[in-house]
Design a protein around this motif. Sequence first.
Motif, PDB file in Angstrom:
ATOM      1  N   GLU A   1     130.336  -8.883  73.329  1.00  0.00           N
ATOM      2  CA  GLU A   1     129.884  -8.299  74.593  1.00  0.00           C
ATOM      3  C   GLU A   1     130.881  -7.224  75.032  1.00  0.00           C
ATOM      4  O   GLU A   1     131.981  -7.533  75.483  1.00  0.00           O
ATOM      5  N   TYR A   2     130.468  -5.971  74.928  1.00  0.00           N
ATOM      6  CA  TYR A   2     131.421  -4.881  75.135  1.00  0.00           C
ATOM      7  C   TYR A   2     132.022  -4.798  76.540  1.00  0.00           C
ATOM      8  O   TYR A   2     133.137  -4.270  76.695  1.00  0.00           O
TER       9      TYR A   2
ATOM     10  N   ILE B   1     135.205   3.437  73.876  1.00  0.00           N
ATOM     11  CA  ILE B   1     133.754   3.226  73.892  1.00  0.00           C
ATOM     12  C   ILE B   1     133.097   3.638  72.574  1.00  0.00           C
ATOM     13  O   ILE B   1     131.990   3.183  72.268  1.00  0.00           O
TER      14      ILE B   1
ATOM     15  N   ILE C   1     131.836   0.728  70.379  1.00  0.00           N
ATOM     16  CA  ILE C   1     130.773  -0.189  70.799  1.00  0.00           C
ATOM     17  C   ILE C   1     129.682  -0.365  69.737  1.00  0.00           C
ATOM     18  O   ILE C   1     129.248  -1.501  69.481  1.00  0.00           O
TER      19      ILE C   1
ATOM     20  N   PHE D   1     129.957  -3.237  67.277  1.00  0.00           N
ATOM     21  CA  PHE D   1     129.744  -4.625  67.682  1.00  0.00           C
ATOM     22  C   PHE D   1     128.323  -5.090  67.377  1.00  0.00           C
ATOM     23  O   PHE D   1     127.956  -6.224  67.678  1.00  0.00           O
TER      24      PHE D   1
END
Length: 383
Positions: free
Chosen positions: A209-210, A365, A368, A371
């Motif tokens: 969960e970023y 960022i 992301i 992930f």
Amino acid sequence: MRLVVGTNFDDKLIDELKKYPVRYIFGSKTKTLTGHGRASFVLPQVDEERLKEHIQIAHDAGIKFLYTMNTATLNGKEYSQKFLESLKKEIDSLVNLGVDGFIVAMPFLVHFIKNEYPDVEISISSFSRVYNIREFEEYVNMGADTIILHEDDNRNFSLLSSLSKYRNKVDIELILNNSCLWGCPYRRTHDIISSVTSQSDSEVNVWFEYPILFCATDVRNDLANIIRMRWIRPEDLRHYEELGIDRFKIASRNKKTDWIIRAVKAYSQGRYEGNLLDIVSYPQGRAVPAVMKKINGPKDYDVLTQVYVDNTKFPPNWLSYFKYNSCETRSCEECRYCDIIAEKVITVQGKPLSEISLPKIKPPIELIPRFSKDASNEGNKDH
């Protein structure tokens, strides 16, 4: 004291919980029709049979089971008659399995469940983000049995004192050990990601969960943010019990049994001599450095694994400051009380904060997309 504890579905956990004032455990199947408050990839695999067995073992120990249906969104499926029929079947099945109540965040689900089962307990999740007395009253009027307050309420003693007059109508529950940022700007996004990734029909296929990365960046850039978090120390429970609040939640659904028992024991005994971070969730220092290592990301977050919050060094009445000062209306930069406390209790690799100087960083960022569980497949297609 009444404790409400997140279960990891280890039956041995219940044997240990019997020794403490645990009245409820809570949890759910891994992925569910509605979704819930934890991303499925951080939870144990639980199907209907495992759920049924665990509920029975809890009941045999005199502990009730609350089922988490605390999604922050149904993605508009409330408009689908087919979904509503499936939802009714789901609730019927869970009640038949022995579920004693539900933890929900959406008013729609409060009404839906109460219409079908008016005597089933309903707890309003912290995902509802009840932050003022008007919101609290709305859920009381809906028929809620318990309201779990927003973590940010934990040091708002003016609000807590005002809410105490409702104790004859509804239970008030406080979360003891979440390490969310005070005034977190990432919380809503995190709530939705947790909810969506735990839904059985979700197409969001990720493994981290970023928003936690954003949160960890804020903590890494200012370690006093750890003190600003709204956890409650075992030694400080008396401040809440004096207001008549005696129902407390320990967040632990994704923790190992030994970790959960350590936290339950500490809060039951009202003391903990050690690193406070050992009994609060702290994904900023546990998950993020490990995630960065997994994807060969920056090592900037490794320092968070070296933080020690000495729970024995808090001034005895340090929490009383919040009874006479409003964090809701005063800037942290102006106040700096938590900075003063941080200097007293936090060390990094044994060094006091005054000797720690870290350059500010921004959340990476660009990482992301990595992930996503589909990222490797996309990379293979490119080649």
